[in-house]
Design a protein around this motif. Structure first.
Motif, short mmCIF file in Angstrom:
data_model
loop_
_atom_site.label_atom_id
_atom_site.label_comp_id
_atom_site.label_asym_id
_atom_site.label_seq_id
_atom_site.Cartn_x
_atom_site.Cartn_y
_atom_site.Cartn_z
N LEU A 21 12.08 14.97 -78.48
CA LEU A 21 11.34 16.16 -78.05
C LEU A 21 10.79 16.88 -79.28
N HIS A 22 9.51 17.24 -79.20
CA HIS A 22 8.80 17.79 -80.36
C HIS A 22 8.32 19.21 -80.08
N GLY A 38 4.76 12.83 -66.29
CA GLY A 38 4.36 12.23 -67.56
C GLY A 38 4.63 10.74 -67.54
N ARG A 39 4.01 10.06 -68.47
CA ARG A 39 4.19 8.61 -68.55
C ARG A 39 5.62 8.28 -68.95
N ASN A 40 6.00 7.02 -68.79
CA ASN A 40 7.31 6.57 -69.26
C ASN A 40 7.45 6.85 -70.75
N GLY A 41 8.62 7.33 -71.15
CA GLY A 41 8.86 7.57 -72.57
C GLY A 41 8.31 8.88 -73.09
N ALA A 42 7.80 9.73 -72.18
CA ALA A 42 7.19 10.99 -72.63
C ALA A 42 8.24 12.03 -73.03
N GLY A 43 9.49 11.86 -72.54
CA GLY A 43 10.56 12.80 -72.90
C GLY A 43 11.10 13.59 -71.72
N LYS A 44 10.77 13.16 -70.49
CA LYS A 44 11.17 13.93 -69.30
C LYS A 44 12.69 13.90 -69.10
N THR A 45 13.27 12.72 -69.12
CA THR A 45 14.73 12.61 -68.92
C THR A 45 15.46 13.30 -70.07
N ASP A 213 3.79 14.69 -72.67
CA ASP A 213 3.30 13.51 -73.38
C ASP A 213 3.84 13.57 -74.80
N ASP A 214 4.43 12.48 -75.23
CA ASP A 214 4.91 12.36 -76.60
C ASP A 214 5.82 13.53 -77.00
N GLY A 215 6.74 13.87 -76.09
CA GLY A 215 7.76 14.86 -76.42
C GLY A 215 7.31 16.30 -76.40
N LYS A 216 6.13 16.57 -75.82
CA LYS A 216 5.63 17.96 -75.73
C LYS A 216 5.05 18.20 -74.34
N ILE A 217 5.00 19.46 -73.94
CA ILE A 217 4.30 19.83 -72.70
C ILE A 217 2.82 19.96 -73.03
#
Length: 245
Positions: A21-22, A38-45, A213-217
């Motif tokens: 998470l960024h 968000g896409r897979n790996g975006a940081g949701k979980t 996306d990529d660890g950010k909202i």
């Protein structure tokens, strides 16, 4: 405007050497269902696990109902009225449905201690729970296990439910049942933060939406607006609803 029930401010999470998470900024309005897409790996979980204290933020703050829970231990966070339904559902396969429910009802020593009205309400939401009450949870179908996982989370009143991909791998009829159950839950003043990949599911239930996306909202707004804007869907999620009926 009432204050959000949950806020994340500039939250960073590292897992080992990985910076997941960024700087997540997220508000979950009280009494609403917020979709986290968000896409897979975006940081949701990772976001859900960080809220729950399973992983700790390396930077930033998390506030729940006016309290700072950033460094809280998972049991303490749970005691504040947050329930988490992980993607793997977290049920005990060798125990019966009844025993799973009893474990989740922390105030109850026996099933007789569980609020009867609440149990009947859960049975109305998910009739399979009553039907398979004495069956081992491991013998349930995938959809029934998901129903049990949600039932466990709501066996006592909670202020906030964190639910990770409840429709994953489920048949359309079961998904329709889930949507109906979540609609009822929304009427009970339960606040829900729900991670979902199924956009059709999301647009039927969400009040507000945040896209990661990529660890950010990267987007916040009303779910209905995102559901109507195919260009925005394509840009944020790489999909448009027209192609996903």
């Amino acid at each position: 405007m009432t204050a959000p029930l949950l806020t994340l401010e500039g939250v960073h999470t590292h897992i080992g050497a990985y910076h997941i998470l960024h700087g997540v900024d997220l508000e979950v309005p009280r009494g609403q269902l917020t979709m986290l897409l968000g896409r897979n790996g975006a940081g949701k979980t990772t976001s859900l696990r960080t809220i729950m204290g399973l992983w700790h933020a390396s930077q930033g703050r998390i506030h729940f109902d006016g309290k700072d829970i950033t460094a809280g231990a998972t049991p303490d966070i749970s005691q504040l009225g947050i329930a988490y339904v992980p993607e793997n559902m977290g049920i005990f396969a060798d125990l019966s449905v009844k025993e799973n429910m009893l474990l989740a009802a922390r105030a109850a020593r026996s099933v007789d201690d569980i609020d009867t009205k609440r149990l009947e309400w859960i049975f109305d939401l998910f009739p399979a729970m009553k039907k398979f009450w004495l069956h081992p949870a491991g013998k349930l179908s995938g959809g029934q296990k998901q129903m049990l996982a949600v039932s466990r989370a709501i066996v006592e009143p909670r202020k906030l439910l964190l639910i990770d991909e409840p429709s994953k791998g489920l048949a359309p009829a079961i998904i329709a049942n889930m949507i109906a159950a979540f609609r009822e839950l929304k009427q009970t003043d339960t606040t829900i933060l729900l991670v979902e990949q199924n956009f059709n599911f999301a647009k039927q239930l969400g009040d507000t939406v945040a896209v990661m996306d990529d660890g950010k909202i990267v987007h916040r707004g009303q779910m209905a607006e995102l559901a109507e804007n195919e260009d925005l869907q394509t840009r944020l999620l790489g999909l448009s609803l027209a192609a996903h009926h």
